[in-house]
Structures are given as structure tokens and as C-alpha cells.
Design a protein around this motif. Structure first.
Motif, PDB file in Angstrom:
ATOM      1  N   THR A   1      12.183  42.098  34.764  1.00  0.00           N
ATOM      2  CA  THR A   1      12.704  40.818  35.242  1.00  0.00           C
ATOM      3  C   THR A   1      14.062  40.555  34.590  1.00  0.00           C
ATOM      4  OG1 THR A   1      11.548  39.650  33.462  1.00  0.00           O
ATOM      5  CG2 THR A   1      10.408  39.834  35.592  1.00  0.00           C
ATOM      6  N   HIS A   2      14.744  39.540  35.104  1.00  0.00           N
ATOM      7  CA  HIS A   2      16.000  39.047  34.546  1.00  0.00           C
ATOM      8  C   HIS A   2      17.032  40.171  34.400  1.00  0.00           C
ATOM      9  CE1 HIS A   2      14.131  35.123  32.770  1.00  0.00           C
ATOM     10  NE2 HIS A   2      13.836  35.321  34.039  1.00  0.00           N
TER      11      HIS A   2
ATOM     12  N   SER B   1      12.503  47.526  39.195  1.00  0.00           N
ATOM     13  CA  SER B   1      11.664  46.493  39.802  1.00  0.00           C
ATOM     14  C   SER B   1      10.229  46.991  39.925  1.00  0.00           C
ATOM     15  CB  SER B   1      12.212  46.085  41.168  1.00  0.00           C
ATOM     16  OG  SER B   1      12.057  47.128  42.115  1.00  0.00           O
ATOM     17  N   PHE B   2      10.060  48.278  40.186  1.00  0.00           N
ATOM     18  CA  PHE B   2       8.703  48.815  40.263  1.00  0.00           C
ATOM     19  C   PHE B   2       8.071  48.903  38.881  1.00  0.00           C
ATOM     20  CE2 PHE B   2       9.925  49.944  44.533  1.00  0.00           C
ATOM     21  CZ  PHE B   2       8.745  49.774  45.231  1.00  0.00           C
ATOM     22  N   PHE B   3       8.874  49.034  37.846  1.00  0.00           N
ATOM     23  CA  PHE B   3       8.317  48.940  36.495  1.00  0.00           C
ATOM     24  C   PHE B   3       7.739  47.535  36.258  1.00  0.00           C
ATOM     25  CE2 PHE B   3      10.680  52.433  33.922  1.00  0.00           C
ATOM     26  CZ  PHE B   3      10.387  53.361  34.897  1.00  0.00           C
ATOM     27  N   GLY B   4       8.353  46.536  36.907  1.00  0.00           N
ATOM     28  CA  GLY B   4       7.961  45.155  36.678  1.00  0.00           C
ATOM     29  C   GLY B   4       8.983  44.387  35.870  1.00  0.00           C
TER      30      GLY B   4
ATOM     31  N   ARG C   1      27.313  50.237  35.962  1.00  0.00           N
ATOM     32  CA  ARG C   1      26.608  51.461  35.622  1.00  0.00           C
ATOM     33  C   ARG C   1      25.466  51.290  34.637  1.00  0.00           C
ATOM     34  NH1 ARG C   1      31.444  55.933  35.956  1.00  0.00           N
ATOM     35  NH2 ARG C   1      32.483  54.919  37.692  1.00  0.00           N
ATOM     36  N   TRP C   2      25.278  50.115  34.061  1.00  0.00           N
ATOM     37  CA  TRP C   2      24.102  49.928  33.210  1.00  0.00           C
ATOM     38  C   TRP C   2      23.683  48.475  33.224  1.00  0.00           C
ATOM     39  CZ3 TRP C   2      23.759  47.669  28.081  1.00  0.00           C
ATOM     40  CH2 TRP C   2      24.967  47.236  27.557  1.00  0.00           C
ATOM     41  N   VAL C   3      22.412  48.265  32.906  1.00  0.00           N
ATOM     42  CA  VAL C   3      21.818  46.949  33.080  1.00  0.00           C
ATOM     43  C   VAL C   3      20.851  46.677  31.941  1.00  0.00           C
ATOM     44  CG1 VAL C   3      19.969  47.891  34.525  1.00  0.00           C
ATOM     45  CG2 VAL C   3      20.564  45.490  34.733  1.00  0.00           C
ATOM     46  N   ARG C   4      20.776  45.409  31.550  1.00  0.00           N
ATOM     47  CA  ARG C   4      19.754  44.982  30.593  1.00  0.00           C
ATOM     48  C   ARG C   4      18.658  44.249  31.353  1.00  0.00           C
ATOM     49  NH1 ARG C   4      23.099  42.755  25.266  1.00  0.00           N
ATOM     50  NH2 ARG C   4      23.513  44.812  24.368  1.00  0.00           N
ATOM     51  N   ILE C   5      17.433  44.455  30.900  1.00  0.00           N
ATOM     52  CA  ILE C   5      16.286  43.805  31.527  1.00  0.00           C
ATOM     53  C   ILE C   5      15.337  43.329  30.441  1.00  0.00           C
ATOM     54  CG2 ILE C   5      16.389  45.200  33.639  1.00  0.00           C
ATOM     55  CD1 ILE C   5      14.076  46.882  32.358  1.00  0.00           C
ATOM     56  N   CYS C   6      14.254  42.691  30.870  1.00  0.00           N
ATOM     57  CA  CYS C   6      13.221  42.276  29.932  1.00  0.00           C
ATOM     58  C   CYS C   6      11.869  42.755  30.471  1.00  0.00           C
ATOM     59  CB  CYS C   6      13.229  40.757  29.753  1.00  0.00           C
ATOM     60  SG  CYS C   6      12.431  40.208  28.235  1.00  0.00           S
ATOM     61  N   MET C   7      11.027  43.262  29.571  1.00  0.00           N
ATOM     62  CA  MET C   7       9.716  43.784  29.958  1.00  0.00           C
ATOM     63  C   MET C   7       8.612  43.048  29.208  1.00  0.00           C
ATOM     64  SD  MET C   7      10.776  47.843  29.819  1.00  0.00           S
ATOM     65  CE  MET C   7       9.322  48.437  30.678  1.00  0.00           C
TER      66      MET C   7
END
Length: 564
Positions: free
Chosen positions: A523-524, A518-521, A531-537
Motif C-alpha cells: 500500500t501507499h 500490488s499482488f504482494f499487498g 525507476r524505484w518506489v517505496r511502499i509499506c507492507m
């Protein structure tokens, strides 16, 4: 006389903020590292170019993307590969990728490119130098990539629904920096203004990678479609971010860097405090908050996950948003201290997801109150890690009671409270978590259970007089040095410790991942397991050649009429 006395508030209690469930509900905000980067580059009028795009008809080759700031130029060196489908994997144990990257400190010459071409595609198996600031790789979203290439080759734009369902054409599986695999240490660049905030080199690498991915997919469309091919419509391209798969390797970071994590949370809490202390909101500030709330709500409509924990959280967040809109319909935000009233109402009525979303949104109209806190996100207090041996044992005892009181109440002989153990994979040198009583891992356990260890120190201190010194204690019990250091840090850094059990049966490492991301910025958030997550940057961000002061900040919120 005008109004009431100033509102007396303090930052939120660490006992409220530092619970894993809340940390696992944080959202991006004005202090997120991606937004700090784009604001800075726009303010300083950075220049971007692509002097080399040596990609062949088969889609392989290399390209160089330069970012020129006031004093220095940085270059993303990108290598495109022909990756057989059977070798495509997001797991850290993968040995080949669709594309590999490094961020070069300066402009690389031919010798640099040759050296990098022999090492960057190998990732962990290769070695870079102090001239490189990051090392990363990415894989295609195969289905969406094929669709976009075929659409553009046929002279058409891709299907918006398919774009929205994925959100990216490539996803990174690691972005290494800070000395890994021979790259420059953090200390080499820490005094550069553009990299003063955390992870700015890594964020710049991803920002430039997004431009390369757009150029590569358009290149393949031209190869396939010839004169009929068209480029991505800028609005369509803007919907595409860079995906990321993040696993356990990142989770212990917030435990291993207590001062740094404290600074992140403290800055966020200070920002919230400053906004809550606003006595009268201007109409422009109210309008901007309402606009960002609406735009954020639209983004959340397109936030999908199959993980049951995230599905439940998204359901609660949807209910929260409905409640917020109803509440705001009756709330007069022109009265005194409107944001403090909204926060107090949210704490009583909304889930942690909803509360933390509001915290992020409340900062948006107040860049003049919040943005300077970006200078306080890094950690340059190396003295904090020096143990004060002269401290009295009684003082240490009091600190443990104050910072770890909740941990002293747990029964650490209960198997449920210590069911997990963190260790390091010998194969990939990455952190892992296992079942303490079912796997032979206890001998390799990492010091990632500060609550249990604090309780152990507290027990060991019981036989010591309060006037004895910490040095005396550690001479007899050197096994507690790491915990004594953490306890002393907690005295100056109230948000340095997670106020939850990191080795309990019900630990969800994805909460630790989200707190950092979240501090990276990011989302989603889309957990694929616990144990693992996908995000979008950078989804919605301008591309390098589009960046201006007008679009450098609020890009994370989609337009009310646009798809996210």
C-alpha cells in the motif's frame, strides 16, 4: 417469475487490462499474497514464539522467531548491527545494513546460527544453503526510530502524526528467495500447502521481521530509559508496517514470467466477474462494501508522495472517491446486478486508479466467491514453455495478429519507439534500463521488448507459406525462438503480455513495479523516481502473537476512527 435472465458477462478484455497505465494503478485485494498468508495462518492456528533474543545493550546481536504450522516450523533468524550513518543506503549496491535476516526451514541449532552469522550479514557477498528460504536486509527510518526510542524511554507513546507520516520503523531493501545466493529453489517448497501461493515464504519473512522490529525498538527504549520505559501501545504498534524500497531489479519479473503473471491477472479478473454476476446483494454485503470503501478512503487520505505522476494520480483518486460517494447516495444497491452497474459507471466516469480501487473493494464482501482463486495464482505448467514446432506458420501469424496487433501498427524504425534498452548490471547482476542511442548498451540488451520482437517475427514470417511449420521457420531463424514461445503462450494465457511498449521513450518502469507489488499487498506507493518506489507492507496487520481469525483479513483497511 423472479427477476430478469442471468447476466451474460465475460472477463475484461486484455486490451483494456494489460495497458501499463492501468497495471500501474492496481491496488491490493483479497488475493494479495500478504492477506492469503495471514488468513491461512489464522485458520490453521499457527503458533509463534521468540526462543532467542540475544541483543545486547548496544543494540547488536541476533534473535530467532519461530512460526509453527500444522506440519512444519519456520524460523526467522535476525541479526542487528551497529551501522554507521555514512554507510546507510537503500541502494542495492549497499554493503551494510541495520539488520539482516534469513527464513530458516525448521529451528536452527547453534551450528546453524554460527554459519548464518558468517554469511547473512554479508547478503550478496555471503552464501546460504538449501535450509534457508529467503535472505533479506533492512535499514531504519532514522528520524522516526530515534523519536520512538526517546518517547518510549521517557514513558510516553510516540507522536501519531510522525508515525503516520512515515508508517514504518524499518524498510527492507531486498527480500531474496527462490534459490538466490544458495537459498532453496522454489521447487523445494512448491508442494507444501502453506507455500502453494506465490511468495509465501518471502511474505512470512517480512511478517516475522515486523515483530522483530517492534521488539528491537522497545529493547533500545528499555536500555535508554530503564524502569521509566514503556512498550508501544498495541494500537500504536499496529500502525507501523515494514517499509520497502523496490527498484528496477523487480520490474522485468512480470515480463520474464508470462504464465505466472497471467495467472495473477486472470484470478483477479475471474474474481471481478464472479462479483459482477451477483444478481442480488444482501444487506450485509452492501454494508460491508460501504464500510470498506470508507475505511479505504481514510487510508488514502494518508497516502503521500512527492512524485508528480503519483501526485496527479492521487488527486484524481480523491476526485473519484467524491464521485463514488455521490453516486452511491442515489444508487439503490438492492436492485439486480448492483456491482455490474457500479463497474460500468466507474469505467465511464473514473480514472484507472479509481476503477481499480473499486475492483479491489468489490471483492471484500465475497470471500466465499473469491478466496478459492488463490489456488490458481501459481504456475506449475512447465509444458507451456515447450515450443510446438508442428504448429503451422499461418496459425502463428494469426496469433501474432490477435495478441500483438497494436504492436504491428507501431513504426519500430522511429527512435522514440525503441529509445530504451534493458540490460544487466555487471556489478550487481541486476536489470537496468538505459538510453539505446546515448549509451553503449545495445550489445547487452535483454529480451524484454516482446512487442517489438513480435513485430519482427511477423515481418520475418511474411515470406513463408502458411502451411510451413514453426520448426521449419525456427531452423532458419533461431533468433526468434524466445518470441515464438511467448506467442504460443499467449494463445493459452490471454493476460500474459503487457499491451504496451516496454522500450519506448515514455516508459515508466514504476508501473511495472506497482503491478507486481500490488499482488504482494503493498500500500501507499510512493515513487521516488520513474525507476524505484517505496511502499509499506503489513501496516495495520496483527503481530504474530495477536493473529486470530477475527483480525487476519481486513487489517489492511484502517478503522474509521483510527489513524492508518
Amino acid at each position: 417469475m423472479t427477476g430478469s435472465a442471468p447476466l451474460t458477462l465475460t472477463v475484461r478484455d486484455p486490451k483494456q487490462v494489460m495497458r501499463l497505465k492501468r497495471l500501474g494503478s492496481l491496488h491490493q485485494c483479497r488475493l494479495s499474497f500478504m492477506r492469503i498468508l495471514t488468513r491461512r495462518m489464522a485458520d490453521e492456528a499457527w503458533e509463534f514464539s521468540c526462543p532467542v533474543f540475544n541483543i545486547g545493550a548496544d543494540g547488536t546481536g541476533h534473535a530467532v522467531y519461530c512460526a509453527k504450522g500444522p506440519e512444519r516450523t519456520y524460523s526467522l533468524v535476525a541479526f542487528a548491527h551497529d551501522l554507521p550513518a555514512e554507510m546507510r543506503s537503500d541502494r542495492v549496491i549497499a554493503e551494510a545494513w541495520d539488520a539482516t535476516f534469513t527464513l530458516f526451514d525448521g529451528i536452527p541449532d547453534a551450528n546453524d546460527i554460527t554459519r548464518l552469522s558468517q554469511n547473512v550479514p554479508l547478503q550478496e557477498a555471503g552464501r546460504v544453503s538449501e535450509s534457508e528460504l529467503s535472505l533479506s536486509r533492512a535499514n531504519r527510518s532514522v528520524r522516526l526510530w530515534k523519536h520512538v526510542v526517546e518517547a518510549l524511554a521517557a514513558g510516553q507513546q510516540p507522536d501519531p502524526e510522525q508515525l503516520a507520516s512515515v508508517g514504518y520503523l524499518m524498510r527492507t531493501t531486498a527480500v531474496y528467495g527462490s534459490g538466490k545466493f544458495g537459498a532453496a529453489d522454489r521447487e523445494v517448497i512448491a508442494d507444501r500447502p502453506e507455500f502453494a501461493a506465490p511468495f509465501q515464504a518471502e511474505m512470512l519473512s517480512v511478517f516475522l521481521t515486523r515483530g522483530f522490529v517492534r521488539d528491537l525498538v522497545e529493547h533500545e527504549a528499555r536500555i535508554k530509559g530503564g524502569a521509566a520505559a514503556v512498550p508501544l501501545n498495541p494500537e500504536v504498534a499496529g500502525q507501523l508496517g515494514i517499509g520497502n524500497s523496490t527498484g528496477l531489479g523487480m520490474a522485468p519479473f512480470i515480463v520474464n514470467h508470462p504464465m505466472l503473471f497471467n495467472n495473477w491477472i486472470m484470478a483477479r479478473e475471474q474474481a471481478l466477474l464472479r462479483v459482477r454476476q451477483v444478481q442480488r446483494a444482501t444487506q450485509a454485503e452492501i454494508d460491508q462494501f460501504i464500510e470498506m470503501l470508507g475505511r479505504s478512503s481514510r487510508s488514502i487520505e494518508h497516502w503521500h508522495s512527492q512524485h508528480p505522476v503519483q501526485v496527479a494520480k492521487l488527486g484524481a483518486l480523491g476526485d473519484d472517491l467524491t464521485a463514488v460517494f455521490r453516486y452511491l447516495a442515489d444508487l439503490d444497491l438492492s436492485k439486480e446486478y448492483p456491482w455490474d452497474q457500479l463497474v460500468r459507471w466507474a469505467e465511464a466516469r473514473l480514472s484507472e486508479e479509481g476503477q481499480e480501487l473499486l475492483v479491489s473493494l468489490l471483492m471484500e464482501p465475497y470471500g466465499h466467491l473469491v478466496d478459492d482463486l488463490a489456488a490458481e495464482l501459481s504456475d506449475d505448467n512447465s509444458d507451456a514453455f515447450v515450443i510446438d514446432g508442428s504448429m503451422a506458420v499461418g496459425t502463428l501469424n494469426d496469433l501474432i495478429q490477435n495478441s500483438y496487433g497494436w504492436a504491428l501498427e507501431l513504426d519500430w524504425s522511429n527512435r522514440e519507439n525503441c529509445a530504451r534498452a534493458w540490460y544487466v548490471s555487471a556489478e550487481k547482476l541486476e536489470p537496468r534500463i538505459g538510453s539505446r542511442f546515448e549509451e553503449p548498451i545495445t550489445d547487452y540488451e535483454q529480451p524484454l521488448a516482446p512487442a517489438r520482437d513480435a513485430a519482427a517475427v511477423y515481418g520475418a514470417l511474411g515470406a513463408w507459406g502458411r502451411d510451413k511449420t514453426v520448426a521449419d521457420f525456427l531452423l532458419r531463424h533461431p533468433e526468434h525462438r524466445h518470441t515464438v514461445r511467448r506467442v504460443q503462450i499467449s494463445a493459452m494465457a490471454p493476460y500474459s503480455e503487457i499491451q504496451d511498449n516496454t522500450i519506448g521513450e515514455d516508459i515508466l518502469p514504476i508501473d511495472m513495479l506497482r503491478a507486481k507489488l500490488s499482488f504482494f499487498g503493498a500500500t501507499h506507493f510512493d515513487p521516488r523516481s520513474d525507476r524505484w518506489v517505496r511502499i509499506c507492507m503489513f501496516q495495520g496487520a496483527p503481530y504474530p502473537n495477536e493473529l486470530t481469525q477475527d483480525n487476519a483479513d481486513y487489517w489492511v483497511y484502517p478503522g474509521l476512527e483510527a489513524s492508518p
